[in-house]
Design a protein around this motif. Structure first.
Motif, PDB file in Angstrom:
ATOM      1  N   LEU A   1       0.943 -12.051 -64.334  1.00 46.39           N
ATOM      2  CA  LEU A   1       2.035 -11.913 -63.378  1.00 46.39           C
ATOM      3  C   LEU A   1       1.571 -11.245 -62.084  1.00 46.39           C
ATOM      4  CD1 LEU A   1       4.948 -10.800 -65.734  1.00 46.39           C
ATOM      5  CD2 LEU A   1       4.383 -13.101 -64.927  1.00 46.39           C
ATOM      6  N   LYS A   2       2.003 -11.814 -60.974  1.00 44.16           N
ATOM      7  CA  LYS A   2       1.721 -11.245 -59.654  1.00 44.16           C
ATOM      8  C   LYS A   2       3.001 -10.756 -58.966  1.00 44.16           C
ATOM      9  CE  LYS A   2      -2.304 -14.234 -58.932  1.00 44.16           C
ATOM     10  NZ  LYS A   2      -2.937 -15.264 -58.065  1.00 44.16           N
ATOM     11  N   ASP A   3       4.150 -11.255 -59.421  1.00 47.76           N
ATOM     12  CA  ASP A   3       5.425 -10.909 -58.808  1.00 47.76           C
ATOM     13  C   ASP A   3       6.262 -10.080 -59.772  1.00 47.76           C
ATOM     14  OD1 ASP A   3       4.900 -12.451 -56.431  1.00 47.76           O
ATOM     15  OD2 ASP A   3       5.284 -14.236 -57.648  1.00 47.76           O
ATOM     16  N   ASP A   4       7.129  -9.227 -59.204  1.00 49.48           N
ATOM     17  CA  ASP A   4       7.952  -8.350 -60.038  1.00 49.48           C
ATOM     18  C   ASP A   4       9.413  -8.326 -59.603  1.00 49.48           C
ATOM     19  OD1 ASP A   4       7.800  -6.992 -57.661  1.00 49.48           O
ATOM     20  OD2 ASP A   4       6.923  -5.153 -58.485  1.00 49.48           O
ATOM     21  N   THR A   5       9.809  -9.328 -58.809  1.00 53.21           N
ATOM     22  CA  THR A   5      11.158  -9.323 -58.235  1.00 53.21           C
ATOM     23  C   THR A   5      11.893 -10.613 -58.601  1.00 53.21           C
ATOM     24  OG1 THR A   5      10.287  -8.028 -56.378  1.00 53.21           O
ATOM     25  CG2 THR A   5      12.463  -9.011 -56.109  1.00 53.21           C
ATOM     26  N   VAL A   6      13.165 -10.467 -58.973  1.00 54.96           N
ATOM     27  CA  VAL A   6      13.985 -11.609 -59.365  1.00 54.96           C
ATOM     28  C   VAL A   6      15.302 -11.576 -58.575  1.00 54.96           C
ATOM     29  CG1 VAL A   6      15.249 -12.717 -61.245  1.00 54.96           C
ATOM     30  CG2 VAL A   6      12.993 -11.719 -61.682  1.00 54.96           C
ATOM     31  N   LYS A   7      15.632 -12.713 -58.008  1.00 56.17           N
ATOM     32  CA  LYS A   7      16.903 -12.869 -57.285  1.00 56.17           C
ATOM     33  C   LYS A   7      17.895 -13.587 -58.194  1.00 56.17           C
ATOM     34  CE  LYS A   7      18.944 -14.958 -53.131  1.00 56.17           C
ATOM     35  NZ  LYS A   7      18.673 -15.792 -51.928  1.00 56.17           N
ATOM     36  N   ILE A   8      19.072 -13.013 -58.335  1.00 59.25           N
ATOM     37  CA  ILE A   8      20.105 -13.581 -59.197  1.00 59.25           C
ATOM     38  C   ILE A   8      21.291 -13.980 -58.331  1.00 59.25           C
ATOM     39  CG2 ILE A   8      21.688 -13.134 -61.110  1.00 59.25           C
ATOM     40  CD1 ILE A   8      19.605 -11.177 -62.216  1.00 59.25           C
ATOM     41  N   THR A   9      21.605 -15.260 -58.330  1.00 57.27           N
ATOM     42  CA  THR A   9      22.717 -15.785 -57.542  1.00 57.27           C
ATOM     43  C   THR A   9      23.900 -16.063 -58.469  1.00 57.27           C
ATOM     44  OG1 THR A   9      21.195 -16.795 -55.954  1.00 57.27           O
ATOM     45  CG2 THR A   9      23.457 -17.611 -55.977  1.00 57.27           C
ATOM     46  N   THR A  10      25.041 -15.483 -58.146  1.00 62.36           N
ATOM     47  CA  THR A  10      26.235 -15.600 -58.986  1.00 62.36           C
ATOM     48  C   THR A  10      27.372 -16.263 -58.203  1.00 62.36           C
ATOM     49  OG1 THR A  10      27.390 -13.549 -58.375  1.00 62.36           O
ATOM     50  CG2 THR A  10      25.519 -13.355 -59.879  1.00 62.36           C
ATOM     51  N   THR A  11      28.485 -16.454 -58.862  1.00 63.49           N
ATOM     52  CA  THR A  11      29.652 -17.017 -58.196  1.00 63.49           C
ATOM     53  C   THR A  11      30.268 -16.039 -57.201  1.00 63.49           C
ATOM     54  OG1 THR A  11      30.881 -16.370 -60.183  1.00 63.49           O
ATOM     55  CG2 THR A  11      30.280 -18.687 -59.978  1.00 63.49           C
ATOM     56  N   PHE A  12      29.781 -14.784 -57.194  1.00 62.75           N
ATOM     57  CA  PHE A  12      30.273 -13.787 -56.248  1.00 62.75           C
ATOM     58  C   PHE A  12      29.217 -13.372 -55.227  1.00 62.75           C
ATOM     59  CE2 PHE A  12      33.317 -13.420 -59.672  1.00 62.75           C
ATOM     60  CZ  PHE A  12      34.524 -13.239 -59.002  1.00 62.75           C
ATOM     61  N   GLY A  13      28.087 -14.073 -55.216  1.00 67.78           N
ATOM     62  CA  GLY A  13      27.023 -13.726 -54.287  1.00 67.78           C
ATOM     63  C   GLY A  13      25.723 -13.422 -55.022  1.00 67.78           C
ATOM     64  N   SER A  14      24.739 -12.923 -54.281  1.00 66.71           N
ATOM     65  CA  SER A  14      23.402 -12.691 -54.840  1.00 66.71           C
ATOM     66  C   SER A  14      23.021 -11.214 -54.804  1.00 66.71           C
ATOM     67  CB  SER A  14      22.357 -13.489 -54.056  1.00 66.71           C
ATOM     68  OG  SER A  14      22.626 -14.874 -54.108  1.00 66.71           O
ATOM     69  N   PHE A  15      22.207 -10.817 -55.770  1.00 65.35           N
ATOM     70  CA  PHE A  15      21.578  -9.500 -55.744  1.00 65.35           C
ATOM     71  C   PHE A  15      20.139  -9.647 -56.252  1.00 65.35           C
ATOM     72  CE2 PHE A  15      23.710  -9.793 -59.861  1.00 65.35           C
ATOM     73  CZ  PHE A  15      22.737  -9.367 -60.763  1.00 65.35           C
ATOM     74  N   THR A  16      19.308  -8.662 -55.938  1.00 61.98           N
ATOM     75  CA  THR A  16      17.888  -8.736 -56.272  1.00 61.98           C
ATOM     76  C   THR A  16      17.478  -7.510 -57.080  1.00 61.98           C
ATOM     77  OG1 THR A  16      17.444  -9.942 -54.224  1.00 61.98           O
ATOM     78  CG2 THR A  16      15.552  -8.949 -55.325  1.00 61.98           C
ATOM     79  N   VAL A  17      16.692  -7.756 -58.142  1.00 61.81           N
ATOM     80  CA  VAL A  17      16.187  -6.657 -58.967  1.00 61.81           C
ATOM     81  C   VAL A  17      14.662  -6.624 -58.906  1.00 61.81           C
ATOM     82  CG1 VAL A  17      18.168  -6.736 -60.536  1.00 61.81           C
ATOM     83  CG2 VAL A  17      16.150  -8.082 -61.063  1.00 61.81           C
ATOM     84  N   GLN A  18      14.141  -5.413 -58.919  1.00 63.81           N
ATOM     85  CA  GLN A  18      12.688  -5.217 -58.987  1.00 63.81           C
ATOM     86  C   GLN A  18      12.360  -4.621 -60.350  1.00 63.81           C
ATOM     87  OE1 GLN A  18      10.868  -2.284 -56.299  1.00 63.81           O
ATOM     88  NE2 GLN A  18       9.231  -3.751 -55.917  1.00 63.81           N
ATOM     89  N   LEU A  19      11.378  -5.205 -61.025  1.00 68.58           N
ATOM     90  CA  LEU A  19      11.058  -4.813 -62.389  1.00 68.58           C
ATOM     91  C   LEU A  19       9.929  -3.781 -62.412  1.00 68.58           C
ATOM     92  CD1 LEU A  19      11.175  -8.399 -63.953  1.00 68.58           C
ATOM     93  CD2 LEU A  19      13.055  -6.782 -63.614  1.00 68.58           C
ATOM     94  N   PHE A  20       9.989  -2.866 -63.389  1.00 72.77           N
ATOM     95  CA  PHE A  20       9.001  -1.797 -63.504  1.00 72.77           C
ATOM     96  C   PHE A  20       7.713  -2.322 -64.144  1.00 72.77           C
ATOM     97  CE2 PHE A  20      13.006   0.929 -64.109  1.00 72.77           C
ATOM     98  CZ  PHE A  20      13.156   1.094 -62.735  1.00 72.77           C
ATOM     99  N   ASP A  21       6.584  -1.987 -63.543  1.00 72.24           N
ATOM    100  CA  ASP A  21       5.297  -2.481 -64.044  1.00 72.24           C
ATOM    101  C   ASP A  21       4.902  -1.860 -65.379  1.00 72.24           C
ATOM    102  OD1 ASP A  21       4.820  -4.248 -61.939  1.00 72.24           O
ATOM    103  OD2 ASP A  21       3.906  -2.687 -60.698  1.00 72.24           O
ATOM    104  N   ASN A  22       5.306  -0.622 -65.629  1.00 75.50           N
ATOM    105  CA  ASN A  22       4.854   0.064 -66.849  1.00 75.50           C
ATOM    106  C   ASN A  22       5.794  -0.137 -68.037  1.00 75.50           C
ATOM    107  OD1 ASN A  22       6.880   1.645 -65.759  1.00 75.50           O
ATOM    108  ND2 ASN A  22       5.880   3.601 -66.212  1.00 75.50           N
ATOM    109  N   VAL A  23       6.659  -1.147 -67.934  1.00 76.02           N
ATOM    110  CA  VAL A  23       7.455  -1.577 -69.097  1.00 76.02           C
ATOM    111  C   VAL A  23       7.096  -3.044 -69.322  1.00 76.02           C
ATOM    112  CG1 VAL A  23       9.753  -1.588 -70.145  1.00 76.02           C
ATOM    113  CG2 VAL A  23       9.262  -0.018 -68.267  1.00 76.02           C
ATOM    114  N   PRO A  24       5.854  -3.320 -69.761  1.00 75.23           N
ATOM    115  CA  PRO A  24       5.274  -4.667 -69.672  1.00 75.23           C
ATOM    116  C   PRO A  24       5.965  -5.743 -70.488  1.00 75.23           C
ATOM    117  CG  PRO A  24       3.882  -3.230 -71.002  1.00 75.23           C
ATOM    118  CD  PRO A  24       4.911  -2.346 -70.371  1.00 75.23           C
ATOM    119  N   TYR A  25       6.405  -5.425 -71.709  1.00 77.29           N
ATOM    120  CA  TYR A  25       6.997  -6.473 -72.542  1.00 77.29           C
ATOM    121  C   TYR A  25       8.345  -6.929 -71.989  1.00 77.29           C
ATOM    122  CZ  TYR A  25       3.455  -4.765 -75.780  1.00 77.29           C
ATOM    123  OH  TYR A  25       2.264  -4.374 -76.342  1.00 77.29           O
TER     124      TYR A  25
END
Length: 241
Positions: free
Chosen positions: A77-101
């Protein structure tokens, strides 16, 4: 001048020679005109049979292989960010590297398109929104195609359930060790947080933009079991740079 006549001794050998030559020509013609033996086997069908025999069984995640799979998957993995688009709009989450599983699991499911068209199926006012499930058959089919597995809790990395934290709920089925249900997640909306969850669940990322959309989802009316009165869909989840 007297003409020479052919007597019977001369005619018979010539006739015999003619017969032999005629038979030879007929035999040669029959060999040339006769097609070679034709096989009833279709080469394409034979090749297709070979391909079918060599086709491997689809890979499924299980309790036995999930940890090794995500350990190795996380290395790629090189990326750690996920964009979630919902029926009410979008938000973005960044995932922690030291919680690998948990990080690898979330990105893997996102890349598989698992979260697309799932729902925020549980909304608890001023507490959490929970997503990744659905009452649609398609969601169950996607789960079966990926596999049946749980993830071990990883709650000792120093992360607390602050507002905006994305965490993973534990499975409710035969689960004395609070193993995480990999297909679902929840986001804390409590101010400043819901710290009674610390130690029992695994925070694996945080909302870095679009928290107003999370709050809007949390404000929707709900019915029994905290299921929203109107379906709230995740239209698309995608890994972003």
């Amino acid at each position: 001048m007297a003409l020479k006549s052919f007597n019977s001794h001369t005619i018979l050998p010539l006739l015999f020679l003619g017969i032999l030559l005629g038979c030879k020509d007929a035999l040669s013609k029959s060999v040339v005109d006769t097609p070679a033996e034709i096989s009833n086997e279709n080469p394409e069908e034979k090749e297709e049979e070979i391909q079918i025999e060599e086709k491997e069984e689809p890979f499924l995640l299980t309790e036995e292989n999930a940890i090794d799979f995500f350990f190795n998957y996380n290395k790629t993995l090189k990326d750690d960010t996920v964009k979630i688009t919902t029926t009410f709009g979008s938000f973005t989450v960044q995932l922690f590297d030291n919680v690998p599983y948990h990080k690898a699991n979330f990105i893997f499911l996102t890349s598989k398109g698992y979260f697309d068209n799932t729902q925020f199926h549980r909304v608890v006012k001023n507490f959490i929104i929970q997503g990744g499930n659905s009452d649609d058959k398609a969601t169950g089919n996607k789960r079966r195609a990926i596999g049946r597995y749980l993830l071990p809790p990883d709650a000792k990395k120093g992360y607390k359930h602050h507002r905006g934290i994305i965490s993973m709920p534990s499975s409710e089925i035969n689960n004395p060790h609070m193993l995480a249900s990999p297909y679902e997640f929840f986001i804390v909306v409590t101010k400043p947080g819901s710290y009674h969850l610390d130690g029992d669940f695994t925070p694996f990322g945080k909302v870095i933009s679009g928290m107003d959309v999370v709050d809007k989802i949390n404000a929707q009316p709900v019915g029994k079991g905290d299921w929203p009165s109107k379906n709230i869909y995740i239209l698309k989840a995608e890994v972003v740079n």
